[in-house]
Design a protein around this motif. Structure first.
Motif, mmCIF file in Angstrom:
data_model
loop_
_atom_site.group_PDB
_atom_site.id
_atom_site.type_symbol
_atom_site.label_atom_id
_atom_site.label_comp_id
_atom_site.label_asym_id
_atom_site.label_seq_id
_atom_site.Cartn_x
_atom_site.Cartn_y
_atom_site.Cartn_z
ATOM 1 N N ILE A 5 0.867 -1.174 0.000
ATOM 2 C CA ILE A 5 0.000 0.000 0.000
ATOM 3 C C ILE A 5 0.901 1.220 0.000
ATOM 4 C CG2 ILE A 5 -1.722 1.290 1.296
ATOM 5 C CD1 ILE A 5 -2.606 -1.403 2.470
ATOM 6 N N SER A 6 0.683 2.095 -0.946
ATOM 7 C CA SER A 6 1.527 3.291 -0.996
ATOM 8 C C SER A 6 1.120 4.230 0.123
ATOM 9 C CB SER A 6 1.410 3.986 -2.346
ATOM 10 O OG SER A 6 0.111 4.464 -2.533
ATOM 11 N N SER A 7 2.097 4.618 0.918
ATOM 12 C CA SER A 7 1.818 5.536 2.017
ATOM 13 C C SER A 7 1.875 6.961 1.497
ATOM 14 C CB SER A 7 2.825 5.330 3.145
ATOM 15 O OG SER A 7 4.117 5.619 2.676
ATOM 16 N N PRO A 8 1.187 7.859 2.161
ATOM 17 C CA PRO A 8 1.240 9.239 1.711
ATOM 18 C C PRO A 8 2.651 9.799 1.837
ATOM 19 C CG PRO A 8 0.002 9.028 3.765
ATOM 20 C CD PRO A 8 0.356 7.659 3.319
ATOM 21 N N SER A 9 2.945 10.795 1.042
ATOM 22 C CA SER A 9 4.274 11.402 1.076
ATOM 23 C C SER A 9 4.537 11.999 2.445
ATOM 24 C CB SER A 9 4.359 12.526 0.045
ATOM 25 O OG SER A 9 4.162 12.041 -1.235
ATOM 26 N N PRO A 10 5.750 11.832 2.949
ATOM 27 C CA PRO A 10 6.076 12.494 4.209
ATOM 28 C C PRO A 10 5.905 14.005 4.047
ATOM 29 C CG PRO A 10 7.797 10.950 3.588
ATOM 30 C CD PRO A 10 6.836 11.039 2.438
ATOM 31 N N PRO A 11 5.491 14.702 5.102
ATOM 32 C CA PRO A 11 5.234 16.135 4.991
ATOM 33 C C PRO A 11 6.417 16.934 4.454
ATOM 34 C CG PRO A 11 4.452 15.305 7.094
ATOM 35 C CD PRO A 11 5.171 14.188 6.423
ATOM 36 N N VAL A 12 7.648 16.549 4.822
ATOM 37 C CA VAL A 12 8.818 17.303 4.361
ATOM 38 C C VAL A 12 8.977 17.185 2.860
ATOM 39 C CG1 VAL A 12 11.318 17.477 4.526
ATOM 40 C CG2 VAL A 12 9.972 17.098 6.587
ATOM 41 N N VAL A 13 8.821 15.979 2.332
ATOM 42 C CA VAL A 13 8.953 15.751 0.895
ATOM 43 C C VAL A 13 7.863 16.514 0.149
ATOM 44 C CG1 VAL A 13 8.858 14.011 -0.923
ATOM 45 C CG2 VAL A 13 10.055 13.517 1.206
ATOM 46 N N LEU A 14 6.662 16.495 0.668
ATOM 47 C CA LEU A 14 5.544 17.194 0.037
ATOM 48 C C LEU A 14 5.787 18.703 0.047
ATOM 49 C CD1 LEU A 14 2.785 16.933 -1.254
ATOM 50 C CD2 LEU A 14 1.785 16.993 1.026
ATOM 51 N N SER A 15 6.265 19.224 1.166
ATOM 52 C CA SER A 15 6.536 20.659 1.272
ATOM 53 C C SER A 15 7.616 21.094 0.283
ATOM 54 C CB SER A 15 6.962 21.002 2.703
ATOM 55 O OG SER A 15 7.305 22.355 2.804
ATOM 56 N N PRO A 91 -4.920 21.064 8.401
ATOM 57 C CA PRO A 91 -3.629 20.404 8.226
ATOM 58 C C PRO A 91 -3.723 18.941 7.809
ATOM 59 C CG PRO A 91 -4.031 20.892 10.547
ATOM 60 C CD PRO A 91 -5.149 21.500 9.771
ATOM 61 N N GLN A 92 -4.889 18.356 7.865
ATOM 62 C CA GLN A 92 -5.068 16.964 7.427
ATOM 63 C C GLN A 92 -5.254 16.858 5.912
ATOM 64 O OE1 GLN A 92 -4.726 14.424 9.597
ATOM 65 N NE2 GLN A 92 -4.269 16.035 11.082
ATOM 66 N N ASN A 93 -5.634 17.958 5.267
ATOM 67 C CA ASN A 93 -5.898 17.962 3.833
ATOM 68 C C ASN A 93 -4.620 18.334 3.084
ATOM 69 O OD1 ASN A 93 -6.831 18.213 1.255
ATOM 70 N ND2 ASN A 93 -8.373 19.760 1.699
ATOM 71 N N ASN A 94 -3.863 17.325 2.666
ATOM 72 C CA ASN A 94 -2.597 17.555 1.975
ATOM 73 C C ASN A 94 -2.704 17.359 0.471
ATOM 74 O OD1 ASN A 94 -1.154 18.246 4.260
ATOM 75 N ND2 ASN A 94 -0.687 16.125 4.742
#
Length: 138
Positions: A5-15, A91-94
């Protein structure tokens, strides 16, 4: 074999992706460049060194002023840092469409109504607690 299952991108990578890939290191609100010191007048007008022009708070060219070296207006310098802003304040909506790369000024302006709303809620809650335990809130 277990399915991956692909996990969501870590917040740092997304930022980093939002600020430097999508926005190319510039504020999506006004166009100020990340990590650079800009000259500004404190009212939203800032000097775009790359283009050699003044820009307004929305990033549009402002042609009525002379370059900073030929004017006597009081000017300030600010180092620009981009941050990733949640446009809906959740903050939950990325979702990428809900994120924007904004400089300090644009981020504060975007969040100001939400900060006022939260402050009003906090004041009402404190008043209610004061009435409950110590009588009328002073």
């Amino acid at each position: 074999m277990p399915s991956q299952i692909s996990s969501p991108s870590p917040p740092v990578v997304l930022s980093v992706s939002i600020r430097f890939r999508r926005a190319k290191g510039r504020c999506e609100g006004c166009g100020r460049p990340h990590g650079r010191e800009v000259i500004h007048l404190g009212d939203g007008l800032w000097w775009d060194e790359d283009a050699g022009t003044w820009r307004c708070g929305q990033g549009k060219r402002h042609r009525r002023l002379r370059p900073p070296h030929s004017t006597i207006l009081p000017m300030r310098r600010t180092r620009v840092f981009l941050s990733t802003c949640h446009l809906d304040h959740d903050p939950q909506n990325n979702a990428p469409g809900n994120l924007a790369a904004l400089c300090q000024r644009c981020h504060l302006l975007h969040d100001a109504p939400e900060h006022r709303r939260r402050r009003a809620v906090t004041v009402r809650a404190r008043r209610a607690m004061g009435d409950l335990f110590t009588g009328p809130y002073g």
